[in-house]
Enzyme design. Structure first.
Site, PDB file in Angstrom:
ATOM      1  N   PRO A   2      36.144  44.439 -49.310  1.00 16.23           N
ATOM      2  CA  PRO A   2      37.230  43.745 -49.986  1.00 16.23           C
ATOM      3  C   PRO A   2      38.447  44.623 -50.195  1.00 16.23           C
ATOM      4  O   PRO A   2      38.380  45.646 -50.872  1.00 16.23           O
ATOM      5  CB  PRO A   2      36.611  43.367 -51.333  1.00 16.23           C
ATOM      6  N   GLU A   3      39.546  44.226 -49.632  1.00 17.05           N
ATOM      7  CA  GLU A   3      40.830  44.843 -49.913  1.00 17.05           C
ATOM      8  C   GLU A   3      41.576  43.861 -50.815  1.00 17.05           C
ATOM      9  O   GLU A   3      40.990  42.894 -51.286  1.00 17.05           O
ATOM     10  CB  GLU A   3      41.570  45.117 -48.595  1.00 17.05           C
ATOM     11  N   HIS A  92      19.652  41.785 -53.163  1.00 16.04           N
ATOM     12  CA  HIS A  92      20.664  42.685 -53.704  1.00 16.04           C
ATOM     13  C   HIS A  92      21.424  42.102 -54.888  1.00 16.04           C
ATOM     14  O   HIS A  92      22.543  42.525 -55.179  1.00 16.04           O
ATOM     15  CB  HIS A  92      21.618  43.124 -52.598  1.00 16.04           C
ATOM     16  N   ARG A 111      25.219  47.786 -50.812  1.00 14.92           N
ATOM     17  CA  ARG A 111      25.430  49.237 -50.802  1.00 14.92           C
ATOM     18  C   ARG A 111      25.620  49.824 -52.195  1.00 14.92           C
ATOM     19  O   ARG A 111      25.583  51.034 -52.362  1.00 14.92           O
ATOM     20  CB  ARG A 111      26.631  49.577 -49.899  1.00 14.92           C
TER      21      ARG A 111
END
Length: 272
Positions: A2-3, A92, A111
Site C-alpha cells: 500500500p502506497e 494471517h 508479513r
DNA sequence: ACTGGATCCTGATCGC
DNA sequence: TGCGATCAGGATCCAG
C-alpha cells in the site's frame, strides 16, 4: 503493497463503515505482536467509546477518538476487511475490531510489517513531525520542495520515496511518476533541472490522484476493505515491465536496484 | 548530516 | 516434483 492511493482507499472505506456515532464494541487479538507489540490494554480502554473520524497522514491511517488516536500502518501486506456474522479466522488475521453486534473489521497481514499504535491526541504532532508534505495538498509548495531536493546527493528515485521529504510515494509510484515526468530515476537530485522538478511534482499529483480514482493498484494482494481489487495496475507504464516495450515509444524498459528497491524506466523516454 | 545496506516476516515464483 | 535462492507495495536502524 500500500502506497498513498491504497491507504487513501482503505481510509475512505473505513470512514464509510465506521460512520459516527459508531462505538467500539470490542477487540479480538489473535497475536500479541505485529511489527511492534499490539497495545491490547489501551485498545480495550476504547471499548464503548465513539469513533469520531478516520483520516490519513502519509501512509498512516488515523482512527480518532475524543482524546486518543489509533494509528494503523499497513506495511507491505496489511489489510482491513469487513466481516459479518459467522466469519472464520484466517491464517494471517491478527486483530479484529468489533463495531456492531455482528460486524468486525479484521486486520490481516502475512508479513506483519504493519502495526497498530495507540497515542494521545496531544502526541500526534510530535509523532509525525519528521514527515514531509502531503503531495495532494492543494497548496503544495513546489519551490520549497525543489529547493530541498536540489541539495541532496541521492538519486531522484530514492529521494522521491523518502517520507521525510515528501510522503506517500512508494516503489511503484516512484517509477511511474518519473516515467510520466520523463526524468531518469538514476539522476542525482542535484542534477535534476528546475523545470524537471516542476514536472515531477505535477506528475506525482496526477499519478497518485489517478491511482486513487482507479481504486489503487493490486499487484499481489492489495484489496480494499470490501475485498475488491484496484484497477490502476493496468495503467502502469514501467513498473515490473523489465525487458518489455515502452508503451509510448517502443523503447526497452530497464530495471536497476536503487536503495535496495527495483526501479524501472524507459531507456529512451527517460534518457536524460 | 547524509547515504546505502541490512533487517524484520511470510509467501510466491524462479532456476536447477 | 522438489528444493533452495530470490524477491515483494515499507520503514527503521546501523555503520561509514
Amino acid at each position: 503493497m500500500p502506497e498513498l492511493p491504497e491507504v487513501e482507499i482503505v481510509c475512505r472505506n473505513l470512514s464509510e463503515i465506521l460512520q459516527p456515532p459508531t462505538e467500539v464494541q470490542g477487540w479480538k487479538f489473535f497475536r500479541k505482536d505485529l511489527r511492534f507489540v499490539i497495545p491490547q490494554k489501551k485498545l480495550n480502554s476504547l471499548i464503548g467509546k465513539k469513533i469520531l473520524s478516520i483520516s490519513r497522514r502519509a501512509k498512516y491511517i488515523l482512527i480518532e477518538f475524543s482524546d486518543e488516536v489509533v494509528i494503523s500502518h499497513l506495511g507491505m501486506t496489511g489489510q482491513w476487511r469487513v466481516e459479518k456474522s459467522g466469519w472464520q479466522k484466517q491464517k494471517h488475521d491478527h486483530v479484529a475490531l468489533q463495531y456492531s453486534k455482528d460486524s468486525h473489521l479484521v486486520y490481516s497481514d502475512p508479513r506483519r510489517f504493519g502495526f497498530i499504535e495507540f497515542i494521545k491526541k496531544s502526541e500526534l504532532n510530535q509523532k509525525f513531525e519528521s514527515l514531509g508534505p502531503e503531495p495532494l495538498q492543494k497548496d503544495l509548495d513546489f519551490n520549497k520542495l525543489t529547493e530541498k531536493f536540489k541539495k541532496l546527493d541521492s538519486t531522484i528515485k530514492v529521494a522521491l520515496m523518502d517520507q521525510k521529504l515528501i510522503v506517500g510515494v512508494g516503489n511503484i509510484y516512484a517509477s511511474e511518476v518519473l516515467f510520466m515526468a520523463k526524468v531518469n530515476p538514476l539522476k542525482k537530485c542535484s542534477k535534476v533541472k528546475i523545470d524537471e522538478y516542476q514536472k515531477i511534482w505535477r506528475c506525482t499529483q496526477v499519478v497518485l490522484q489517478k491511482a486513487i480514482d482507479q481504486g489503487g493498484s493490486t499487484i499481489e494482494n492489495y484489496k480494499n476493505s470490501f475485498g475488491q481489487s484496484g484497477d490502476f495496475q493496468s495503467y502502469l507504464q514501467v513498473y515490473d515491465r523489465e525487458g518489455e516495450d515502452c508503451l509510448t515509444c517502443r523503447g526497452k524498459i530497464r530495471k536497476k536496484v536503487l536503495g535496495g528497491r527495483a526501479t524501472f524506466w524507459c531507456a529512451t523516454c527517460q534518457k536524460n
